[in-house]
Design an enzyme around this catalytic site. Structure first.
Site, PDB file in Angstrom:
ATOM      1  N   GLU A   1       0.845  -1.191   0.000  1.00 36.13           N
ATOM      2  CA  GLU A   1       0.000   0.000   0.000  1.00 36.13           C
ATOM      3  C   GLU A   1       0.883   1.246   0.000  1.00 36.13           C
ATOM      4  O   GLU A   1       1.499   1.580   1.009  1.00 36.13           O
ATOM      5  CB  GLU A   1      -0.919  -0.018   1.221  1.00 36.13           C
ATOM      6  CG  GLU A   1      -1.871  -1.216   1.241  1.00 36.13           C
ATOM      7  CD  GLU A   1      -2.693  -1.280   2.517  1.00 36.13           C
ATOM      8  OE1 GLU A   1      -2.699  -0.279   3.262  1.00 36.13           O
ATOM      9  OE2 GLU A   1      -3.307  -2.318   2.774  1.00 36.13           O
TER      10      GLU A   1
ATOM     11  N   ARG B   1     -14.680  -4.968   8.239  1.00 36.49           N
ATOM     12  CA  ARG B   1     -14.328  -5.661   9.480  1.00 36.49           C
ATOM     13  C   ARG B   1     -15.012  -4.969  10.655  1.00 36.49           C
ATOM     14  O   ARG B   1     -15.267  -3.755  10.621  1.00 36.49           O
ATOM     15  CB  ARG B   1     -12.812  -5.632   9.682  1.00 36.49           C
ATOM     16  CG  ARG B   1     -12.334  -6.470  10.860  1.00 36.49           C
ATOM     17  CD  ARG B   1     -10.823  -6.408  11.024  1.00 36.49           C
ATOM     18  NE  ARG B   1     -10.373  -7.234  12.138  1.00 36.49           N
ATOM     19  CZ  ARG B   1      -9.130  -7.272  12.572  1.00 36.49           C
ATOM     20  NH1 ARG B   1      -8.192  -6.538  11.991  1.00 36.49           N
ATOM     21  NH2 ARG B   1      -8.803  -8.055  13.597  1.00 36.49           N
TER      22      ARG B   1
ATOM     23  N   VAL C   1       0.295 -12.244   6.262  1.00 39.19           N
ATOM     24  CA  VAL C   1      -0.061 -12.950   5.033  1.00 39.19           C
ATOM     25  C   VAL C   1       0.941 -14.046   4.674  1.00 39.19           C
ATOM     26  O   VAL C   1       0.802 -14.706   3.651  1.00 39.19           O
ATOM     27  CB  VAL C   1      -0.210 -11.970   3.841  1.00 39.19           C
ATOM     28  CG1 VAL C   1      -1.352 -11.012   4.081  1.00 39.19           C
ATOM     29  CG2 VAL C   1       1.084 -11.206   3.584  1.00 39.19           C
TER      30      VAL C   1
ATOM     31  N   ARG D   1      -1.110  -1.228  17.037  1.00 42.00           N
ATOM     32  CA  ARG D   1      -0.038  -0.903  16.082  1.00 42.00           C
ATOM     33  C   ARG D   1       0.366   0.568  16.134  1.00 42.00           C
ATOM     34  O   ARG D   1       1.261   0.982  15.412  1.00 42.00           O
ATOM     35  CB  ARG D   1      -0.484  -1.264  14.673  1.00 42.00           C
ATOM     36  CG  ARG D   1      -0.806  -2.732  14.487  1.00 42.00           C
ATOM     37  CD  ARG D   1      -1.178  -3.011  13.054  1.00 42.00           C
ATOM     38  NE  ARG D   1      -1.495  -4.420  12.838  1.00 42.00           N
ATOM     39  CZ  ARG D   1      -1.644  -4.970  11.637  1.00 42.00           C
ATOM     40  NH1 ARG D   1      -1.502  -4.226  10.563  1.00 42.00           N
ATOM     41  NH2 ARG D   1      -1.927  -6.239  11.505  1.00 42.00           N
TER      42      ARG D   1
ATOM     43  N   PRO E   1      -1.191 -19.083   7.457  1.00 43.84           N
ATOM     44  CA  PRO E   1      -2.580 -19.451   7.142  1.00 43.84           C
ATOM     45  C   PRO E   1      -3.543 -18.539   7.903  1.00 43.84           C
ATOM     46  O   PRO E   1      -3.155 -17.846   8.850  1.00 43.84           O
ATOM     47  CB  PRO E   1      -2.673 -20.899   7.644  1.00 43.84           C
ATOM     48  CG  PRO E   1      -1.263 -21.389   7.653  1.00 43.84           C
ATOM     49  CD  PRO E   1      -0.433 -20.193   8.050  1.00 43.84           C
TER      50      PRO E   1
ATOM     51  N   TYR F   1     -15.036  -9.380   6.824  1.00 43.04           N
ATOM     52  CA  TYR F   1     -13.776 -10.026   7.230  1.00 43.04           C
ATOM     53  C   TYR F   1     -14.063 -11.301   8.019  1.00 43.04           C
ATOM     54  O   TYR F   1     -13.440 -12.342   7.799  1.00 43.04           O
ATOM     55  CB  TYR F   1     -12.979  -9.033   8.081  1.00 43.04           C
ATOM     56  CG  TYR F   1     -11.795  -9.613   8.813  1.00 43.04           C
ATOM     57  CD1 TYR F   1     -10.554  -9.735   8.186  1.00 43.04           C
ATOM     58  CD2 TYR F   1     -11.908 -10.030  10.143  1.00 43.04           C
ATOM     59  CE1 TYR F   1      -9.460 -10.261   8.866  1.00 43.04           C
ATOM     60  CE2 TYR F   1     -10.824 -10.553  10.829  1.00 43.04           C
ATOM     61  CZ  TYR F   1      -9.593 -10.664  10.178  1.00 43.04           C
ATOM     62  OH  TYR F   1      -8.527 -11.186  10.862  1.00 43.04           O
TER      63      TYR F   1
ATOM     64  N   SER G   1      -6.901  -2.983  16.620  1.00 40.37           N
ATOM     65  CA  SER G   1      -5.701  -3.149  15.805  1.00 40.37           C
ATOM     66  C   SER G   1      -4.952  -1.829  15.650  1.00 40.37           C
ATOM     67  O   SER G   1      -3.721  -1.779  15.726  1.00 40.37           O
ATOM     68  CB  SER G   1      -6.088  -3.695  14.425  1.00 40.37           C
ATOM     69  OG  SER G   1      -4.953  -3.836  13.595  1.00 40.37           O
TER      70      SER G   1
ATOM     71  N   SER H   1       0.985  -5.610   7.743  1.00 37.53           N
ATOM     72  CA  SER H   1       0.380  -6.946   7.692  1.00 37.53           C
ATOM     73  C   SER H   1       1.204  -7.953   6.905  1.00 37.53           C
ATOM     74  O   SER H   1       0.744  -9.073   6.658  1.00 37.53           O
ATOM     75  CB  SER H   1      -1.021  -6.853   7.070  1.00 37.53           C
ATOM     76  OG  SER H   1      -0.951  -6.269   5.774  1.00 37.53           O
ATOM     77  N   THR H   2       2.425  -7.582   6.514  1.00 39.03           N
ATOM     78  CA  THR H   2       3.259  -8.492   5.722  1.00 39.03           C
ATOM     79  C   THR H   2       3.463  -9.835   6.410  1.00 39.03           C
ATOM     80  O   THR H   2       3.336 -10.894   5.791  1.00 39.03           O
ATOM     81  CB  THR H   2       4.637  -7.852   5.424  1.00 39.03           C
ATOM     82  OG1 THR H   2       4.452  -6.803   4.467  1.00 39.03           O
ATOM     83  CG2 THR H   2       5.603  -8.868   4.849  1.00 39.03           C
TER      84      THR H   2
END
Length: 228
Positions: free
Chosen positions: A3, A101, A206, A113, A209, A156, A109, A202-203
């Protein structure tokens, strides 16, 4: 999973600087191009054509996809969703997916963060929830105006609880055949076949799972204490 905010910046800047807004007889918001541009020979269609060219070039460049490559292009950036109506006219065959979501989980979240939200003080749970509500409502409205054949709302929690059924629905919506490999997306991210940004929050997620531990995580944190 990269992003950059380049496309939202482009769309926000042009819409804010060169377009006005009026309400049509159907009560839908219609954007009208400024008289200044029209008098200079720049029509709405010309400006949109230029933006579409820029956007396509950016997305293709990110994935190293040539002009004659007919693979489906994808852009993942939540803030682009505010411009679905404009993008739908620039790209007549494009499909849009609005993933919604639970606002409480989103807020949790953001707090964890330490993500900065414009015009909201750090730690202001009520402010973050209102911001989420305003954004989600606006995008949902635009999505409805564009039409269900072009824009799909998906939750979500639905993805987490029923991944295969949801992915089948998404695959059908964008016109591709469902493959079990879609459920094993992490194989591509772990092997490096799918490039990921080191700066994206979020790398790491992903590369794994799907997991459901974050669905109700907000209940045991400050958001839960604030609401319950």
């Amino acid at each position: 999973e990269r992003e950059t905010r380049v496309l939202p910046w482009l769309l926000n800047t042009i819409q804010r600087k060169y377009y006005g807004r009026r309400t049509s007889s159907s009560q839908q918001t219609v954007k009208t191009i400024s008289t200044r541009l029209v008098e200079a020979g720049i029509s709405d269609s010309l400006l949109k054509k230029a933006q579409a060219s820029f956007i396509s070039t950016i997305i293709r460049g990110q994935g190293d996809v040539s002009e004659d490559d007919d693979r489906m292009l994808c852009n993942k950036d939540p803030f682009v969703l505010s411009h679905i109506d404009v993008l739908s006219s620039m790209f007549p065959t494009a499909k849009f997916i609005h993933c919604i979501r639970d606002g409480r989980a989103v807020t949790n979240s953001i707090l964890q963060r330490d993500v900065k939200i414009s015009n909201v003080k750090k730690g202001n749970i009520t402010g973050i929830l209102k911001k989420w509500g305003t954004f989600t409502s606006r995008v949902s409205q635009i999505c409805a105006e564009v039409g269900e054949d072009r824009c799909l709302n998906v939750h979500y929690e639905e993805v987490i609880q029923s991944p295969e059924a949801t992915l089948r629905k998404l695959a059908h919506f964008i016109g591709v055949e469902f493959s079990p490999q879609m459920l094993r997306y992490y194989e591509g991210t772990q092997s490096g076949v799918v490039p990921l940004s080191k700066r994206e929050l979020s790398t790491q997620q992903v590369k794994n799972p799907l997991y459901n531990t974050s669905v109700a995580k907000w209940r045991s944190g400050p958001v839960g204490q604030h609401i319950l």
